[in-house]
Design a protein around this motif. Structure first.
Motif, PDB file in Angstrom:
ATOM      1  N   ASN A  94       7.361   0.416   6.021  1.00 20.99           N
ATOM      2  CA  ASN A  94       6.352   1.462   5.915  1.00 20.99           C
ATOM      3  C   ASN A  94       6.564   2.275   4.646  1.00 20.99           C
ATOM      4  OD1 ASN A  94       4.786   4.025   6.873  1.00 20.99           O
ATOM      5  ND2 ASN A  94       4.360   2.389   8.329  1.00 20.99           N
ATOM      6  N   GLY A  95       5.523   2.376   3.828  1.00 22.89           N
ATOM      7  CA  GLY A  95       5.611   3.186   2.614  1.00 22.89           C
ATOM      8  C   GLY A  95       6.383   2.530   1.491  1.00 22.89           C
ATOM      9  N   ARG A  96       6.634   1.230   1.584  1.00 26.93           N
ATOM     10  CA  ARG A  96       7.390   0.498   0.564  1.00 26.93           C
ATOM     11  C   ARG A  96       6.519  -0.613  -0.020  1.00 26.93           C
ATOM     12  NH1 ARG A  96      12.530   0.253  -2.378  1.00 26.93           N
ATOM     13  NH2 ARG A  96      12.247  -1.687  -3.521  1.00 26.93           N
ATOM     14  N   ILE A  97       6.431  -0.667  -1.338  1.00 36.97           N
ATOM     15  CA  ILE A  97       5.729  -1.752  -2.030  1.00 36.97           C
ATOM     16  C   ILE A  97       6.603  -2.201  -3.202  1.00 36.97           C
ATOM     17  CG2 ILE A  97       3.577  -2.530  -3.109  1.00 36.97           C
ATOM     18  CD1 ILE A  97       2.277   0.088  -2.202  1.00 36.97           C
ATOM     19  N   ASP A  98       6.719  -3.503  -3.397  1.00 36.48           N
ATOM     20  CA  ASP A  98       7.373  -4.070  -4.571  1.00 36.48           C
ATOM     21  C   ASP A  98       6.355  -4.890  -5.345  1.00 36.48           C
ATOM     22  OD1 ASP A  98       9.678  -3.775  -2.423  1.00 36.48           O
ATOM     23  OD2 ASP A  98      10.610  -3.751  -4.406  1.00 36.48           O
ATOM     24  N   VAL A  99       6.217  -4.581  -6.647  1.00 38.07           N
ATOM     25  CA  VAL A  99       5.258  -5.278  -7.503  1.00 38.07           C
ATOM     26  C   VAL A  99       6.025  -5.974  -8.624  1.00 38.07           C
ATOM     27  CG1 VAL A  99       3.166  -5.047  -8.891  1.00 38.07           C
ATOM     28  CG2 VAL A  99       3.595  -3.450  -7.025  1.00 38.07           C
TER      29      VAL A  99
END
Ligand SMILES: [Zn+2]
Length: 426
Positions: A148-153
């Motif tokens: 939740n609330g974590r994104i890796d690009v």
């Protein structure tokens, strides 16, 4: 897997064992092929795409697909009890989009803008505008969320290396992860804090780099790719990778590992129940939790002074002087391998004891132990406590009193075992 692809394939999954793959066809339309108890054929979902699509699932039976249209804008189509039409979400994209989701009804979409920077748009009770996240990209981005609330690009930079940016209470800067990429990257995650990144190398092979308590180097997975890869995970230790081959068809490979206990048997006195029998009984019980048991080595030890080993009160975290001497005989076992010493007896007499010195995971098993003692003691090593239930492996009433064999492991016990460092991805 057939088909004639004019873009890299992508994949999403809404449940264990479910895969949805998408790619652009020779007619520039979106094509779809899925797996559920077997592969479907390819179905056309229409549209005119000027990039590879991207796809994500945020709930059972839900898929959101995005692609660039002929007007260079972002277009969106979704599945929920049937396919929607295409909706335009504006913007001017100079790459295919990427999408991730960290919660039901949440979508984060990324693409390269006309300034080559990363741009971001998200959905949560309605679509945001586009925000710039900077950088200079030379490929489409890819994105994944592992919490939740974590994104890796990820994207390729002007130096052809892999670059990484993440969101957690705010956006990080860009970090370089090296390598020389000849395609955009793909990313998947099968657990909190786990990332697997894939890309095509200068040799056209598939290359892999992963994060788990730190970044690995790059490993080659072979093959000859004519597109970037697509990747998705639908469960712990499972990754499915798709790419276009030299015949323009879609190719599929997958990785799956079994959480496994690696055992080493050190025999001071041969037990009444043969070691192989006890390992087999242990396998039967651990398999109900999807955990493998490997007997990596068997060695006879001539240590008569430790054959009746003082185990004190047998309290985990406390080891006697004799336990310290005995457990020093790991003899090349790996740091997270479990070493079991088969002795004549413990003093005071128990069937076994899982107390061990720090950094030397293992247990002792006495000559008169039952067929379930080995699995029970290793259960302690993996973090399990006694229960007052003779249907279960971890009964505190003695494994000789187990009823309804094989004894049970319950889900919370399996979760504890899998999170132990002494179950390893093999
Ligand atoms: Zn016990």
């Amino acid at each position: 897997m057939g088909g004639v692809l004019t873009s890299a394939p992508v994949a999403s999954s809404w449940a264990s064992g479910r895969l949805d793959t998408f790619a652009r066809g020779t007619d520039s339309a979106l094509w779809h092929k899925w797996f559920q108890n077997g592969w479907s054929g390819w179905e056309s979902l229409g549209g005119v795409l000027t990039s590879a699509p991207c796809a994500v699932s945020w709930g059972n039976g839900r898929i959101d697909v995005f692609a660039r249209g002929t007007d260079s804008a972002l277009w969106h189509k979704w599945f929920q009890n049937g396919w929607s039409g295409w909706e335009s979400l504006g913007g001017v994209l100079t790459s295919g989009p990427a999408v991730s989701s960290w919660a039901s009804g949440r979508l984060d979409v990324f693409a390269r803008g006309t300034d080559s920077a990363l741009w971001h748009k998200w959905f949560q009770n309605g679509w945001s505008g586009w925000e710039s996240l900077g950088g200079v990209l030379t490929s489409a981005p890819c994105a994944v969320s592992w919490g939740n609330g974590r994104i890796d690009v990820f994207a390729r930079g002007t130096d052809s290396a892999l670059w990484h940016k993440w969101f957690q209470n705010g956006w990080s800067g860009w970090e370089s992860l090296g390598g020389v990429l000849t395609s955009g990257p793909a990313v998947s995650s099968w657990a909190s804090g786990r990332l697997d990144v894939f890309a095509r190398g200068t040799d056209s092979a598939l290359w892999h780099k992963w994060f788990q308590n730190g970044w690995s180097g790059w490993e080659s997975l072979g093959g000859v790719l004519t597109s970037g890869p697509g990747a998705v995970s639908w469960g712990p230790n499972r990754i499915d990778i798709f790419a276009t081959g030299t015949n323009s068809a879609m190719w599929h490979r997958w990785w799956s590992a079994v959480q496994t206990v690696r055992l080493h048997a050190k025999i001071l006195t041969a037990p009444n129940v043969a070691v192989n029998t006890s390992v087999q009984r242990m396998r039967e019980v651990y398999a109900t939790g999807g955990i493998g048991v490997e007997l990596a080595s068997t060695e006879n030890l001539n240590l008569p002074s430790l054959n009746i080993v003082d185990v004190g009160e047998c309290v985990r975290g406390q080891a006697t002087a004799e336990q310290n001497q005995l457990f020093a005989n790991r003899n090349n076992a790996g740091a997270n391998d479990v070493v079991v010493y088969f002795v004549q007896a413990t003093d005071p007499p128990f069937n076994g004891c899982a107390a061990h010195p720090a950094g030397q995971p293992g247990a002792v098993v006495a000559q008169g132990a039952t067929q379930w003692t080995l699995g029970h003691e290793v259960g302690h090593v993996l973090g399990l406590n006694h229960v007052n239930n003779n249907d279960r492996l971890m009964t505190g009433n003695g494994t000789a009193n187990i009823t309804n064999p094989p004894p049970d492991l319950i889900d919370t016990e399996v979760a504890t075992m899998i999170s132990s460092p002494f179950t390893q991805d093999i």
